[in-house]
Design a protein around this motif. Structure first.
Motif, PDB file in Angstrom:
ATOM      1  N   UNK A  69      48.068  26.367  52.189  1.00 46.32           N
ATOM      2  CA  UNK A  69      48.292  25.560  50.985  1.00 46.32           C
ATOM      3  C   UNK A  69      46.989  25.240  50.273  1.00 46.32           C
ATOM      4  N   UNK A  70      45.920  25.071  51.021  1.00 47.62           N
ATOM      5  CA  UNK A  70      44.651  24.614  50.449  1.00 47.62           C
ATOM      6  C   UNK A  70      43.731  25.740  49.985  1.00 47.62           C
ATOM      7  N   UNK A  71      43.931  26.937  50.482  1.00 47.83           N
ATOM      8  CA  UNK A  71      42.999  28.028  50.194  1.00 47.83           C
ATOM      9  C   UNK A  71      43.608  29.030  49.209  1.00 47.83           C
ATOM     10  N   UNK A  72      42.766  29.804  48.517  1.00 50.32           N
ATOM     11  CA  UNK A  72      43.293  30.810  47.579  1.00 50.32           C
ATOM     12  C   UNK A  72      43.994  31.940  48.314  1.00 50.32           C
ATOM     13  N   UNK A  73      45.069  32.447  47.721  1.00 48.93           N
ATOM     14  CA  UNK A  73      45.842  33.515  48.361  1.00 48.93           C
ATOM     15  C   UNK A  73      45.667  34.851  47.661  1.00 48.93           C
ATOM     16  N   UNK A  74      44.900  34.872  46.588  1.00 49.32           N
ATOM     17  CA  UNK A  74      44.676  36.134  45.889  1.00 49.32           C
ATOM     18  C   UNK A  74      43.772  35.958  44.692  1.00 49.32           C
ATOM     19  N   UNK A  75      43.449  37.085  44.091  1.00 47.66           N
ATOM     20  CA  UNK A  75      42.625  37.091  42.885  1.00 47.66           C
ATOM     21  C   UNK A  75      43.268  37.997  41.850  1.00 47.66           C
ATOM     22  N   UNK A  76      43.105  37.639  40.598  1.00 47.67           N
ATOM     23  CA  UNK A  76      43.536  38.475  39.485  1.00 47.67           C
ATOM     24  C   UNK A  76      42.284  39.063  38.855  1.00 47.67           C
ATOM     25  N   UNK A  77      42.104  40.354  39.040  1.00 49.36           N
ATOM     26  CA  UNK A  77      40.915  41.025  38.538  1.00 49.36           C
ATOM     27  C   UNK A  77      41.288  41.753  37.251  1.00 49.36           C
ATOM     28  N   UNK A  78      40.618  41.421  36.140  1.00 55.02           N
ATOM     29  CA  UNK A  78      40.953  42.069  34.871  1.00 55.02           C
ATOM     30  C   UNK A  78      40.609  43.556  34.889  1.00 55.02           C
ATOM     31  N   UNK A  79      41.471  44.328  34.256  1.00 52.86           N
ATOM     32  CA  UNK A  79      41.207  45.752  34.113  1.00 52.86           C
ATOM     33  C   UNK A  79      40.233  45.885  32.937  1.00 52.86           C
ATOM     34  N   UNK A  80      39.072  46.438  33.200  1.00 53.61           N
ATOM     35  CA  UNK A  80      38.022  46.499  32.188  1.00 53.61           C
ATOM     36  C   UNK A  80      37.028  45.395  32.449  1.00 53.61           C
ATOM     37  N   UNK A  81      36.657  44.682  31.415  1.00 50.99           N
ATOM     38  CA  UNK A  81      35.661  43.622  31.558  1.00 50.99           C
ATOM     39  C   UNK A  81      36.349  42.272  31.621  1.00 50.99           C
ATOM     40  N   UNK A  82      35.715  41.353  32.305  1.00 51.91           N
ATOM     41  CA  UNK A  82      36.242  40.008  32.398  1.00 51.91           C
ATOM     42  C   UNK A  82      35.913  39.402  33.746  1.00 51.91           C
ATOM     43  N   UNK A  83      36.221  38.144  33.862  1.00 53.40           N
ATOM     44  CA  UNK A  83      35.960  37.407  35.089  1.00 53.40           C
ATOM     45  C   UNK A  83      37.284  37.202  35.814  1.00 53.40           C
ATOM     46  N   UNK A  84      37.307  37.416  37.135  1.00 55.55           N
ATOM     47  CA  UNK A  84      38.569  37.270  37.865  1.00 55.55           C
ATOM     48  C   UNK A  84      39.063  35.825  37.929  1.00 55.55           C
ATOM     49  N   UNK A  85      40.359  35.688  38.023  1.00 54.36           N
ATOM     50  CA  UNK A  85      41.002  34.394  38.217  1.00 54.36           C
ATOM     51  C   UNK A  85      41.399  34.270  39.672  1.00 54.36           C
ATOM     52  N   UNK A  86      41.513  33.040  40.141  1.00 48.53           N
ATOM     53  CA  UNK A  86      41.875  32.781  41.530  1.00 48.53           C
ATOM     54  C   UNK A  86      43.306  32.282  41.588  1.00 48.53           C
ATOM     55  N   UNK A  87      44.089  32.836  42.509  1.00 49.39           N
ATOM     56  CA  UNK A  87      45.485  32.453  42.669  1.00 49.39           C
ATOM     57  C   UNK A  87      45.606  31.549  43.889  1.00 49.39           C
ATOM     58  N   UNK A  88      46.107  30.346  43.675  1.00 46.42           N
ATOM     59  CA  UNK A  88      46.416  29.417  44.750  1.00 46.42           C
ATOM     60  C   UNK A  88      47.930  29.344  44.876  1.00 46.42           C
ATOM     61  N   UNK A  89      48.416  28.640  45.874  1.00 50.46           N
ATOM     62  CA  UNK A  89      49.857  28.458  46.027  1.00 50.46           C
ATOM     63  C   UNK A  89      50.436  27.624  44.893  1.00 50.46           C
ATOM     64  N   UNK A  90      49.639  26.732  44.338  1.00 49.80           N
ATOM     65  CA  UNK A  90      50.143  25.824  43.312  1.00 49.80           C
ATOM     66  C   UNK A  90      49.934  26.352  41.890  1.00 49.80           C
TER      67      UNK A  90
END
Length: 153
Positions: free
Chosen positions: A21-42
């Motif tokens: 519940x407290x830790x990230x469960x994945x990342x969203x990495x943009x195709x091309x350029x950009x900064x990844x987003x972090x996926x949490x349960x919430x």
């Protein structure tokens, strides 16, 4: 009763669930350029620290219910049948969590231009599922032992 091995297994399942519940469960990495987003349960935390709630919130609530059931099951040691039933419900809810996780990860729900990369913490509900299964096995063994003792008397 902390002496019973199934209590220890249920506590370990609870700890694994809380860690997930407290830790990230994945990342969203943009195709091309950009900064990844972090996926949490919430929620999904973007690079700009913007929170995005949505279907990912259902992961949080499913895992929260699993943790609550594991905690409640520990204190139902006098009613072994109900304990075993709640362990089964807990295992089923963890499977539902993985179904929703797979849907979010591989259907590209809401993030068509980004690739999903799972993290190791997504395996913690599976570890929790194993601990709940071991606890259920111990509960059933205790119930069989009590029934055999009743038969001897």
């Amino acid at each position: 009763m902390i002496q019973r091995k199934q209590t220890v297994f249920l506590l370990l399942a609870l700890v694994a669930g809380i860690l997930c519940l407290c830790m990230p469960i994945g990342s969203l990495i943009p195709i091309g350029m950009g900064v990844p987003s972090t996926v949490f349960n919430l929620c999904i935390v973007s690079a700009e620290k913007a929170l995005s709630f949505g279907l990912v919130t259902s992961l949080f609530f499913i895992l929260l219910v699993v943790c609550a059931i594991a905690l409640i099951t520990i204190f139902l040691f006098k009613n072994r049948k109900r304990q075993a039933m709640l362990c089964s419900v807990c295992m089923l809810l963890i499977l539902v969590w993985y179904a929703v996780y797979a849907y979010l990860a591989y259907s590209r729900y809401g993030f068509e231009d980004q690739a999903f990369q799972p993290q190791w913490t997504a395996a913690l509900p599976f570890v929790s599922d194993i601990f709940v299964w071991l606890a259920r096995r111990g509960i059933i063994a205790d119930e069989k032992l009590v029934r055999s003792m009743d038969r001897i008397r």
